[in-house]
Motif scaffolding. Structure first.
Motif, PDB file in Angstrom:
ATOM      1  N   LEU A   1      -2.010  11.356   0.274  1.00 52.18           N
ATOM      2  CA  LEU A   1      -3.227  10.638  -0.102  1.00 52.18           C
ATOM      3  C   LEU A   1      -3.176  10.213  -1.558  1.00 52.18           C
ATOM      4  O   LEU A   1      -2.625  10.935  -2.402  1.00 52.18           O
ATOM      5  CB  LEU A   1      -4.462  11.514   0.115  1.00 52.18           C
ATOM      6  CG  LEU A   1      -4.791  11.745   1.578  1.00 52.18           C
ATOM      7  CD1 LEU A   1      -5.369  13.106   1.800  1.00 52.18           C
ATOM      8  CD2 LEU A   1      -5.744  10.684   2.061  1.00 52.18           C
ATOM      9  N   MET A   2      -3.771   9.075  -1.823  1.00 59.17           N
ATOM     10  CA  MET A   2      -3.879   8.577  -3.192  1.00 59.17           C
ATOM     11  C   MET A   2      -4.731   9.555  -4.004  1.00 59.17           C
ATOM     12  O   MET A   2      -5.695  10.121  -3.479  1.00 59.17           O
ATOM     13  CB  MET A   2      -4.529   7.193  -3.212  1.00 59.17           C
ATOM     14  CG  MET A   2      -3.751   6.116  -2.466  1.00 59.17           C
ATOM     15  SD  MET A   2      -2.139   5.740  -3.184  1.00 59.17           S
ATOM     16  CE  MET A   2      -2.601   4.967  -4.716  1.00 59.17           C
ATOM     17  N   PRO A   3      -4.411   9.743  -5.294  1.00 55.16           N
ATOM     18  CA  PRO A   3      -5.188  10.683  -6.117  1.00 55.16           C
ATOM     19  C   PRO A   3      -6.696  10.396  -6.128  1.00 55.16           C
ATOM     20  O   PRO A   3      -7.491  11.332  -6.194  1.00 55.16           O
ATOM     21  CB  PRO A   3      -4.572  10.528  -7.506  1.00 55.16           C
ATOM     22  CG  PRO A   3      -3.146  10.164  -7.220  1.00 55.16           C
ATOM     23  CD  PRO A   3      -3.229   9.266  -6.014  1.00 55.16           C
ATOM     24  N   ARG A   4      -7.103   9.125  -6.038  1.00 51.22           N
ATOM     25  CA  ARG A   4      -8.545   8.829  -6.050  1.00 51.22           C
ATOM     26  C   ARG A   4      -9.249   9.383  -4.812  1.00 51.22           C
ATOM     27  O   ARG A   4     -10.474   9.499  -4.785  1.00 51.22           O
ATOM     28  CB  ARG A   4      -8.793   7.338  -6.187  1.00 51.22           C
ATOM     29  CG  ARG A   4      -8.265   6.490  -5.074  1.00 51.22           C
ATOM     30  CD  ARG A   4      -8.524   4.996  -5.317  1.00 51.22           C
ATOM     31  NE  ARG A   4      -7.630   4.150  -4.594  1.00 51.22           N
ATOM     32  CZ  ARG A   4      -7.587   4.038  -3.274  1.00 51.22           C
ATOM     33  NH1 ARG A   4      -8.415   4.730  -2.536  1.00 51.22           N
ATOM     34  NH2 ARG A   4      -6.723   3.233  -2.695  1.00 51.22           N
TER      35      ARG A   4
ATOM     36  N   ARG B   1       9.628   0.920  -5.342  1.00 50.33           N
ATOM     37  CA  ARG B   1       9.038   0.004  -4.368  1.00 50.33           C
ATOM     38  C   ARG B   1      10.085  -0.525  -3.386  1.00 50.33           C
ATOM     39  O   ARG B   1       9.847  -0.587  -2.190  1.00 50.33           O
ATOM     40  CB  ARG B   1       8.355  -1.153  -5.083  1.00 50.33           C
ATOM     41  CG  ARG B   1       7.659  -2.081  -4.121  1.00 50.33           C
ATOM     42  CD  ARG B   1       7.130  -3.357  -4.784  1.00 50.33           C
ATOM     43  NE  ARG B   1       6.311  -4.102  -3.859  1.00 50.33           N
ATOM     44  CZ  ARG B   1       6.750  -4.733  -2.779  1.00 50.33           C
ATOM     45  NH1 ARG B   1       8.030  -4.701  -2.470  1.00 50.33           N
ATOM     46  NH2 ARG B   1       5.929  -5.387  -1.981  1.00 50.33           N
ATOM     47  N   ASP B   2      11.257  -0.934  -3.899  1.00 51.88           N
ATOM     48  CA  ASP B   2      12.289  -1.487  -3.029  1.00 51.88           C
ATOM     49  C   ASP B   2      12.700  -0.501  -1.936  1.00 51.88           C
ATOM     50  O   ASP B   2      12.905  -0.885  -0.784  1.00 51.88           O
ATOM     51  CB  ASP B   2      13.531  -1.903  -3.835  1.00 51.88           C
ATOM     52  CG  ASP B   2      13.261  -3.082  -4.756  1.00 51.88           C
ATOM     53  OD1 ASP B   2      12.212  -3.753  -4.576  1.00 51.88           O
ATOM     54  OD2 ASP B   2      14.082  -3.336  -5.642  1.00 51.88           O
ATOM     55  N   ALA B   3      12.808   0.775  -2.286  1.00 43.44           N
ATOM     56  CA  ALA B   3      13.198   1.794  -1.304  1.00 43.44           C
ATOM     57  C   ALA B   3      12.088   2.008  -0.272  1.00 43.44           C
ATOM     58  O   ALA B   3      12.361   2.191   0.918  1.00 43.44           O
ATOM     59  CB  ALA B   3      13.528   3.113  -1.994  1.00 43.44           C
TER      60      ALA B   3
ATOM     61  N   LEU C   1       0.836  -1.206   0.000  1.00 45.07           N
ATOM     62  CA  LEU C   1       0.000   0.000   0.000  1.00 45.07           C
ATOM     63  C   LEU C   1       0.868   1.252   0.000  1.00 45.07           C
ATOM     64  O   LEU C   1       0.625   2.192  -0.760  1.00 45.07           O
ATOM     65  CB  LEU C   1      -0.918  -0.007   1.228  1.00 45.07           C
ATOM     66  CG  LEU C   1      -1.919  -1.149   1.324  1.00 45.07           C
ATOM     67  CD1 LEU C   1      -2.620  -1.143   2.675  1.00 45.07           C
ATOM     68  CD2 LEU C   1      -2.927  -1.076   0.189  1.00 45.07           C
ATOM     69  N   LEU C   2       1.882   1.238   0.846  1.00 47.50           N
ATOM     70  CA  LEU C   2       2.786   2.380   0.930  1.00 47.50           C
ATOM     71  C   LEU C   2       3.577   2.551  -0.368  1.00 47.50           C
ATOM     72  O   LEU C   2       3.794   3.675  -0.828  1.00 47.50           O
ATOM     73  CB  LEU C   2       3.727   2.198   2.124  1.00 47.50           C
ATOM     74  CG  LEU C   2       4.272   3.457   2.765  1.00 47.50           C
ATOM     75  CD1 LEU C   2       3.154   4.330   3.308  1.00 47.50           C
ATOM     76  CD2 LEU C   2       5.245   3.096   3.874  1.00 47.50           C
ATOM     77  N   ALA C   3       3.982   1.440  -0.979  1.00 43.78           N
ATOM     78  CA  ALA C   3       4.719   1.504  -2.242  1.00 43.78           C
ATOM     79  C   ALA C   3       3.852   2.099  -3.346  1.00 43.78           C
ATOM     80  O   ALA C   3       4.341   2.882  -4.171  1.00 43.78           O
ATOM     81  CB  ALA C   3       5.214   0.117  -2.633  1.00 43.78           C
TER      82      ALA C   3
END
Length: 192
Positions: A99-102, A40-42, A18-20
Motif C-alpha cells: 500500500l502507498m504510504p498515504r 520504473r522500467d523494471a 500506478l504500480l511504478a
C-alpha cells in the motif's frame, strides 16, 4: 470486489504508472526483497507483466488485485493471493499486499486483506490454509496480519543474498486455516 472503503479489481496494462509509483517508493519497499525501490522500467517490463500473467495461470479470483478507494477512486496499492512461493514458506495460499504510504494507518490494509482471504475461502474449496510472511521487525505488517485473523506460526532465518537492515532478526510466518477462519467469522457475527 468491494469493502466498506475499497474497490478491488484486476490489474490492467494501463496500471503501469500506478504500480511504478508503488514499487518505486522507498518506504513501501523498505522491508521487501532487497529493501530498495524498483526502477520504473523494471516494474513496467517485468513486474506488471508477471502479475497479469497470473490471471491466466491461476484459478479465477487469485492473483493481484488493484485497490482503489471507493470514494474518489484513488489507487492505494494491491492485495494478492497465490500459491505460496516466497522463500521460507512451505505450501499454502500466500497473502501479499503493498500500500502507498498515504494509505497507511487507516485500517485499509486489514480491510483489504480480510476481504481477499474471505473471498479465497468462500470461492476456492482447495484453499485450506492462507499464509503470509514478513520481516520480524516489520511491526506494522505483523499487526495487519494479526488483525486480519492470521496467527504467528514461527520465526525463521534465511540466508538472503542481499540482507537488509533487520534481517538478522529473521522473518515470521503467519497462517490461518479454513476452520479457524470460519470460527472467527462466526464470532464476529455473534458480536454484532
Amino acid at each position: 470486489m468491494e469493502t466498506d472503503r475499497l474497490r478491488l479489481r484486476p490489474l490492467t496494462e494501463d496500471d503501469g504508472d500506478l504500480l511504478a509509483a508503488l514499487h518505486g517508493d522507498p518506504a513501501v519497499m523498505r522491508h521487501i526483497d532487497n529493501g530498495r525501490p524498483v526502477p520504473r522500467d523494471a516494474v513496467v517490463a517485468e513486474h506488471l507483466p508477471a502479475l497479469l500473467a497470473e490471471y491466466r495461470a491461476l484459478p479465477p479470483g487469485l492473483g493481484a488485485l488493484a485497490a482503489e478507494e471507493r470514494e474518489g477512486g484513488a489507487f492505494v496499492g494491491w492485495f494478492a493471493l497465490r500459491p505460496a512461493v516466497t522463500r521460507g514458506l512451505a505450501g499454502g495460499t500466500e497473502l501479499g499486499y503493498r500500500l502507498m504510504p498515504r494509505a497507511w494507518g487507516r485500517g485499509l490494509a486489514t480491510e483489504g486483506a480480510r476481504a481477499v482471504v474471505g473471498a479465497a475461502f468462500e470461492a476456492h474449496p482447495s484453499v485450506a490454509r492462507v499464509v503470509a510472511t514478513t520481516m520480524t521487525v516489520n511491526a506494522a505488517s505483523r499487526r495487519v496480519l494479526e488483525k486480519t485473523g492470521l496467527r504467528l506460526v514461527r520465526t525463521f532465518y534465511e540466508d538472503w543474498p542481499e540482507p537488509i537492515p533487520g534481517a538478522e532478526h529473521g522473518d515470521v510466518e503467519y497462517a490461518v486455516t479454513r476452520a479457524e477462519w470460519a470460527r472467527q467469522q462466526r464470532s464476529r457475527r455473534e458480536l454484532r
